[in-house]
Design a protein around this motif. Structure first.
Motif, PDB file in Angstrom:
ATOM      1  N   VAL A   1       0.857  -1.178   0.000  1.00 36.59           N
ATOM      2  CA  VAL A   1       0.000   0.000   0.000  1.00 36.59           C
ATOM      3  C   VAL A   1       0.894   1.230   0.000  1.00 36.59           C
ATOM      4  CG1 VAL A   1      -1.969  -1.102   1.112  1.00 36.59           C
ATOM      5  CG2 VAL A   1      -0.226  -0.034   2.532  1.00 36.59           C
ATOM      6  N   THR A   2       0.388   2.293  -0.597  1.00 34.23           N
ATOM      7  CA  THR A   2       1.118   3.554  -0.679  1.00 34.23           C
ATOM      8  C   THR A   2       0.298   4.631   0.006  1.00 34.23           C
ATOM      9  OG1 THR A   2       2.048   2.861  -2.802  1.00 34.23           O
ATOM     10  CG2 THR A   2       2.142   5.217  -2.290  1.00 34.23           C
ATOM     11  N   GLN A   3       0.973   5.437   0.813  1.00 35.69           N
ATOM     12  CA  GLN A   3       0.273   6.490   1.546  1.00 35.69           C
ATOM     13  C   GLN A   3      -0.610   7.308   0.620  1.00 35.69           C
ATOM     14  OE1 GLN A   3       2.503   9.816   3.421  1.00 35.69           O
ATOM     15  NE2 GLN A   3       1.383   9.292   5.286  1.00 35.69           N
ATOM     16  N   SER A   4      -1.861   7.520   1.041  1.00 38.55           N
ATOM     17  CA  SER A   4      -2.886   8.306   0.349  1.00 38.55           C
ATOM     18  C   SER A   4      -3.473   7.620  -0.878  1.00 38.55           C
ATOM     19  CB  SER A   4      -2.381   9.706  -0.025  1.00 38.55           C
ATOM     20  OG  SER A   4      -2.057  10.412   1.156  1.00 38.55           O
ATOM     21  N   GLU A   5      -3.074   6.379  -1.156  1.00 40.45           N
ATOM     22  CA  GLU A   5      -3.666   5.609  -2.261  1.00 40.45           C
ATOM     23  C   GLU A   5      -4.719   4.660  -1.690  1.00 40.45           C
ATOM     24  OE1 GLU A   5      -1.975   5.199  -5.727  1.00 40.45           O
ATOM     25  OE2 GLU A   5      -1.149   7.155  -5.229  1.00 40.45           O
ATOM     26  N   THR A   6      -5.665   4.236  -2.532  1.00 43.18           N
ATOM     27  CA  THR A   6      -6.709   3.337  -2.050  1.00 43.18           C
ATOM     28  C   THR A   6      -6.168   1.916  -1.896  1.00 43.18           C
ATOM     29  OG1 THR A   6      -7.517   2.866  -4.280  1.00 43.18           O
ATOM     30  CG2 THR A   6      -8.556   4.684  -3.126  1.00 43.18           C
ATOM     31  N   PHE A   7      -6.700   1.220  -0.885  1.00 43.98           N
ATOM     32  CA  PHE A   7      -6.299  -0.164  -0.673  1.00 43.98           C
ATOM     33  C   PHE A   7      -7.488  -1.099  -0.533  1.00 43.98           C
ATOM     34  CE2 PHE A   7      -6.569   1.499   3.667  1.00 43.98           C
ATOM     35  CZ  PHE A   7      -7.235   0.480   4.346  1.00 43.98           C
ATOM     36  N   GLY A   8      -8.698  -0.578  -0.637  1.00 41.60           N
ATOM     37  CA  GLY A   8      -9.901  -1.390  -0.497  1.00 41.60           C
ATOM     38  C   GLY A   8     -11.099  -0.472  -0.420  1.00 41.60           C
TER      39      GLY A   8
END
Length: 125
Positions: free
Chosen positions: A50-57
């Motif tokens: 996961v990348t900070q500020s990106e969606t993960f779910g």
């Protein structure tokens, strides 16, 4: 509403608790309140990054589907599989039993980009 002081907050309504190099992530009390009754949590896979500020779910409720934004970057080392059968834990216990993922943090300095509980509460006003 509750915003524990031992957590850091992302402006997109996720929280993180960092212990060593492991970060536990969930959605805030405010977010679960706005969503209403949570019916489903779309969990990522262990091993994904996961990348900070990106969606993960995402979280689906009776009102809306909402993306989840990572408060910190790293590799997912655990997902809360209990949410598959009991997604309502996100509502009843957003900071304890309703956590969503655990991440092995790869850049601890990213937490400097997050909000304290008082900063998050002020941002909601």
């Amino acid at each position: 509403m509750e915003f524990p002081s031992d957590l850091k907050y992302h402006k997109e309504h996720t929280w993180v608790k960092i212990e060593g190099d492991v970060a536990t992530v969930g959605i805030t009390d405010y977010a679960q309140d706005q969503l209403g009754e949570v019916l489903y949590v779309d969990l990522p896979e262990v091993g994904e990054t996961v990348t900070q500020s990106e969606t993960f779910g995402s979280v689906e409720s009776v009102k809306v589907a909402s993306d989840l934004y990572a408060p910190i970057s790293g590799e997912i080392i655990e997902v809360n599989e209990v949410l598959d059968d009991e997604p309502e834990l996100v509502n009843s216990s957003p900071y304890k039993d309703g956590w969503i993922i655990k991440v092995k943090v790869n850049n601890p300095d990213e937490q400097d980009n997050l909000l304290s509980n008082s900063e998050y509460e002020n941002a909601l006003e």
